[in-house]
Design a protein around this motif. Structure first.
Motif, PDB file in Angstrom:
ATOM      1  N   VAL A  35       0.864  -1.178   0.000  1.00 27.50           N
ATOM      2  CA  VAL A  35       0.000   0.000   0.000  1.00 27.50           C
ATOM      3  C   VAL A  35       0.902   1.229   0.000  1.00 27.50           C
ATOM      4  O   VAL A  35       1.885   1.281   0.745  1.00 27.50           O
ATOM      5  N   ASP A  36       0.575   2.208  -0.818  1.00 29.44           N
ATOM      6  CA  ASP A  36       1.414   3.403  -0.952  1.00 29.44           C
ATOM      7  C   ASP A  36       0.635   4.626  -0.475  1.00 29.44           C
ATOM      8  O   ASP A  36      -0.120   5.233  -1.240  1.00 29.44           O
ATOM      9  N   THR A  63      -1.942   0.380  -5.676  1.00 26.08           N
ATOM     10  CA  THR A  63      -0.683  -0.173  -6.179  1.00 26.08           C
ATOM     11  C   THR A  63      -0.973  -1.379  -7.062  1.00 26.08           C
ATOM     12  O   THR A  63      -2.100  -1.893  -7.108  1.00 26.08           O
ATOM     13  N   LEU A  64       0.062  -1.853  -7.747  1.00 30.26           N
ATOM     14  CA  LEU A  64      -0.092  -3.085  -8.528  1.00 30.26           C
ATOM     15  C   LEU A  64      -0.513  -4.239  -7.637  1.00 30.26           C
ATOM     16  O   LEU A  64      -1.313  -5.084  -8.030  1.00 30.26           O
ATOM     17  N   THR A  65       0.026  -4.269  -6.435  1.00 32.26           N
ATOM     18  CA  THR A  65      -0.315  -5.340  -5.505  1.00 32.26           C
ATOM     19  C   THR A  65      -1.791  -5.287  -5.151  1.00 32.26           C
ATOM     20  O   THR A  65      -2.471  -6.323  -5.110  1.00 32.26           O
ATOM     21  N   GLN A  66      -2.300  -4.089  -4.882  1.00 32.04           N
ATOM     22  CA  GLN A  66      -3.729  -3.956  -4.583  1.00 32.04           C
ATOM     23  C   GLN A  66      -4.591  -4.347  -5.790  1.00 32.04           C
ATOM     24  O   GLN A  66      -5.624  -4.996  -5.641  1.00 32.04           O
ATOM     25  N   GLN A  67      -4.164  -3.938  -6.976  1.00 36.15           N
ATOM     26  CA  GLN A  67      -4.913  -4.306  -8.178  1.00 36.15           C
ATOM     27  C   GLN A  67      -4.931  -5.823  -8.355  1.00 36.15           C
ATOM     28  O   GLN A  67      -5.949  -6.411  -8.735  1.00 36.15           O
ATOM     29  N   LEU A  68      -3.804  -6.472  -8.086  1.00 33.02           N
ATOM     30  CA  LEU A  68      -3.735  -7.926  -8.194  1.00 33.02           C
ATOM     31  C   LEU A  68      -4.683  -8.582  -7.189  1.00 33.02           C
ATOM     32  O   LEU A  68      -5.404  -9.525  -7.520  1.00 33.02           O
ATOM     33  N   VAL A  69      -4.684  -8.060  -5.974  1.00 26.06           N
ATOM     34  CA  VAL A  69      -5.585  -8.602  -4.938  1.00 26.06           C
ATOM     35  C   VAL A  69      -7.036  -8.468  -5.384  1.00 26.06           C
ATOM     36  O   VAL A  69      -7.837  -9.406  -5.250  1.00 26.06           O
ATOM     37  N   LYS A  70      -7.378  -7.291  -5.895  1.00 28.13           N
ATOM     38  CA  LYS A  70      -8.758  -7.074  -6.341  1.00 28.13           C
ATOM     39  C   LYS A  70      -9.135  -8.056  -7.442  1.00 28.13           C
ATOM     40  O   LYS A  70     -10.212  -8.666  -7.404  1.00 28.13           O
ATOM     41  N   ASN A  71      -8.266  -8.249  -8.421  1.00 25.85           N
ATOM     42  CA  ASN A  71      -8.576  -9.133  -9.544  1.00 25.85           C
ATOM     43  C   ASN A  71      -8.522 -10.606  -9.153  1.00 25.85           C
ATOM     44  O   ASN A  71      -9.297 -11.422  -9.661  1.00 25.85           O
ATOM     45  N   PHE A  72      -7.586 -10.917  -8.273  1.00 20.66           N
ATOM     46  CA  PHE A  72      -7.305 -12.316  -7.967  1.00 20.66           C
ATOM     47  C   PHE A  72      -8.202 -12.880  -6.868  1.00 20.66           C
ATOM     48  O   PHE A  72      -8.597 -14.042  -6.923  1.00 20.66           O
TER      49      PHE A  72
END
Length: 780
Positions: free
Chosen positions: A201-202, A225-234
């Motif tokens: 998280v940024d 962040t990319l990590t948050q986007q990945l969590v949302k999609n995944f």
């Protein structure tokens, strides 16, 4: 008393303190419980993350491929035909082919660059090829750089479909070291510049996005962040709720705690949603690269990478095929970011801006392109594999489908049925077609309806209809193995057939006429019902039914006399299996649509080879096939000459059922066998016979495929003789001037004049090289 007044008792006292302490304990307890619940919830989220990320992250569908195209000098193929197949396989036409998956064409010369592909016999590396044509055939193949001649080149097969889990997601998985650095740098520059420095998280990024949105008066920047986007999609969904955002933040922190940045980045690149291909969701940059550009990921230009990264913000909104102008503006914005952040040079920026959108002009979906054929593939696979293996383990299924044959089947079925409806004043005609190789039994094409792209009832596999006169060759084959010859006189005269417990049956010919005494072969050639029933009753209906099982049809049928005229209901696939027996000279070989199965790591799991068993004597099949050629040359299928010249020597049989409800034709040439059925789903009359309906479709399909001549292999011991036409009744259908027939050893009739072959003495007998000769050698 005075002291009591000077020091009055305070209100509340010990009771008030107890209440405050009780309230404090409640608050402490509640806080502890909340903390415990939060800890448990975080542990739960942690377990969810680790279970999915440590295990199999994606349910990878089994990918189904057509047969590989093998090019060699002399192959009948035009530049346009090769271009069509390359387009189906995801190739693209370039100004000058230089990258894998590209081709260019100038007149009779094509250059192409094949792609790496793992075949069952190993990896075949990309190659630069030059193919020169001479009219409708390949003249020469050479290596583009060196000019060295090549005798055989194998093109990677077209992807024709996938077996998906319920969510219909698809992706091509890449490892971190396989992701182009230009893509990685562009992705980070646009979506998450501080990816390698934050912990999932940024906060600063969120503040920057908040101020940017306030200044713009609308949402122009996201803080995820990319990590948050990945969590949302995944793991989550797109709901705009506080709970989802909290879960997203917690899971992003947990994901970063357990896995490296490169693992997260790779998962993101393989997971991100980038569009919709009809019923298939396009996930990951790898599949998106093929879908939008017909290129492998490593072959993308800076402009193409900019378009894909730009689509992350809204795949549907920025779809270049839906709104090119909007997609172009978004691409240009990303290119500006790439230049500003130093991802590309000024020169590369100007080139990309000048190129504009570079998406593929033609779209050929790889998602179940041939649903009827794929249904057959699925059914054969489910005999040996679990459903989960087909929808989640990433198997590679290499099939026998020939896209060029399939295309002609679809075109001719789609174009011919409306013409037949108009000519006969009927409607709602449906059809089914199966084409296979004559010698190997590989199914090359299959259509279960007139609209091949519309999934639904698969008539080729599931429509069980009376086959009419298509059963007659089996009747005559049974007779040939029970003392009959092609010259045996047969009475085609009316009669009543009485059976116990049933009304007398009086069969009739289609033309309502009697034809007197006819040669055995002529009764089959002209499909005489009266003669056929007499032959069948003489040898025994039960024997004919038993021979149907010997031919590979496993279902049970009662030996009723009407069976001899085709009341048995079979599917087109079963009819193709029956006629495969005739086409291969008496050998039973299960028709197959799969050549091999590989794992996701390209390890060979299973190879589906040719298996054959000799079920009928080659002499009997040779005699039958001679009669089936007469069906085409002088019998009910003689109008096939409109489509195929007599030199092809095709063999086949028409089939028509009561009240013209079903129209059939089954036959074979030197290299292919095909079965066509036409009818209506409501079983109403079509007004079509086998010759006026199904044979027209069959003829047009075969005509478009440039068939090889059928040259029957003559078994040892066959004797030829000329017969006296005076032994038979005069024929109005065919003048009996060519009564030179083959006979099994010792069966030549008295009074016949031996000859050296089917034509004038001294003419060379027909023979045919190929796999059938080899197989026959095993049994001799």
């Amino acid at each position: 008393m005075a002291q009591k007044k000077l020091f009055p008792k305070k209100k509340g006292g010990k009771g008030s303190r107890r209440r405050r302490w009780s309230l404090l304990k409640i608050l402490l307890t509640a806080t502890l419980l909340l903390l415990a619940a939060l800890v448990l919830y975080v542990m739960y989220l942690d377990r969810v993350i680790r279970l999915k990320f440590d295990g199999k992250r994606w349910a990878l569908p089994a990918v189904v491929y057509a047969r590989p195209l093998e090019l060699y000098p002399g192959l009948v193929l035009t530049p346009a035909m090769l271009a069509e197949e390359l387009e189906l396989g995801g190739y693209r036409r370039d100004k000058a082919a230089k990258d894998p998956g590209g081709y260019d064409r100038t007149g009779q010369v094509m250059h192409l660059v094949t792609r790496d592909f793992a075949f069952p016999d190993g990896l075949e590396k990309s190659a630069h090829l030059t193919v020169e044509f001479d009219g409708s055939a390949i003249k020469q193949i050479s290596a583009t750089q060196s000019g060295a001649e090549i005798s055989l080149a194998r093109i990677d097969p077209a992807r024709i479909g996938s077996f998906h889990p319920l969510e219909n997601e698809d992706r091509v998985i890449y490892k971190r070291n396989e992701l182009p650095e230009l893509l990685v740098k562009t992705l980070l520059a646009v979506e998450d510049r501080h990816f390698y420095s934050h912990s999932g998280v940024d906060p600063l990024g969120i503040l920057r996005a908040m101020f940017a949105n306030i200044r713009a008066g609308k949402t122009v920047q996201g803080g995820s962040t990319l990590t948050q986007q990945l969590v949302k999609n995944f793991f989550l969904n797109n709901e705009r709720t506080l709970q989802r955002k909290v879960n997203e933040a917690i899971m992003a922190l947990l994901l970063e705690a357990h896995y490296s940045k490169d693992e997260i980045l790779t998962a993101y690149a393989n997971e991100i949603f980038l569009g919709q291909d009809r019923g298939r969701s396009v996930h990951g940059f790898g599949l998106a690269s093929q879908f939008y550009f017909r290129r492998e990921l490593q072959d993308l230009s800076p402009g193409q990478i900019a378009m894909l990264v730009g689509m992350i913000k809204g795949p549907s909104y920025y779809d270049p095929r839906q709104d090119p102008k909007r997609a172009l503006l978004r691409q240009q914005l990303v290119l500006e970011v790439m230049r500003k952040e130093g991802v590309i040079t000024e020169k590369a920026y100007r080139i990309a801006m000048a190129a504009g959108l570079e998406e593929s002009s033609s779209v050929q979906s790889g998602f179940n392109r041939y649903p009827d054929f794929l249904e057959l593939v699925r059914r054969q696979l489910t005999r040996e594999y679990r459903e989960a293996d087909l929808t989640s383990n990433g198997l590679k299924i290499l099939t026998t489908l020939d896209p060029q044959v399939q295309q002609q089947v679809e075109i001719n079925l789609r174009q011919t049925l409306p013409a037949l409806e108009k000519r006969r004043g009927t409607s709602k005609l449906e059809g089914a077609v199966i084409v296979s190789s004559r010698e190997g039994g590989e199914i090359l094409a299959l259509a279960g309806s007139r609209n091949a792209m519309q999934p639904g009832f698969n008539r080729a596999l599931d429509a069980q209809r009376p086959i009419g006169s298509l059963i007659k060759p089996l009747v005559y084959l049974t007779a040939l193995s029970n003392g009959y010859t092609l010259a045996t006189p047969v009475a085609d005269t009316s009669f009543n057939l009485k059976t116990a417990g049933a009304k007398a049956w009086r069969p009739e010919n289609y033309d309502k006429q009697e034809h007197g005494t006819v040669p055995f072969y002529d009764a089959l050639a002209h499909s005489y019902n009266l003669a056929t029933v007499k032959i069948g009753m003489d040898v025994g209906v039960a024997k004919v039914v038993a021979n149907l099982k010997r031919a590979g049809i496993t279902r049970d049928f009662k030996p009723y006399p009407s069976f001899l005229l085709g009341t048995a209901e079979l599917s087109p696939l079963e009819v193709a299996q029956l006629y495969q027996l005739f086409a291969t000279g008496g050998f039973h070989q299960p028709q197959r649509c799969i050549s091999s199965v590989l794992t996701v790591e390209n390890t060979l799991l299973q190879r589906y080879g040719l298996t054959v068993e000799q079920h009928f004597a080659p002499q009997e099949i040779f005699l039958l096939n001679t009669a089936l050629q007469r069906v085409v040359s002088e019998g009910t299928a003689r109008s096939l000459a409109q489509y195929l010249p007599p030199s092809v020597g095709a063999a086949g049989k028409t089939g028509t059922t009561d009240e013209l409800r079903d129209s059939w034709f089954a036959g074979f040439t030197g290299n292919r066998l095909a079965v066509v059925w036409l009818g209506r789903d409501d079983n109403k009359p079509t007004g079509l016979t086998g010759a006026s309906g199904a044979m027209v479709v069959w003829g047009r399909i075969m005509q478009s495929l440039q068939p090889q001549p059928l040259e029957l292999i003559e078994p040892e011991g066959i004797e030829w003789a000329r017969l006296d036409a005076g032994s038979y009744s005069p024929s109005a259908d065919t003048p009996r001037t060519n009564l030179i027939l083959p006979f099994a050893p010792g069966t030549m009739p008295r009074g016949a004049t031996p000859t050296s072959g089917p034509s004038d003495p001294g003419q060379e007998k027909k023979s045919s090289p190929g796999i059938l000769n080899t197989i026959r050698g095993w049994f001799n």
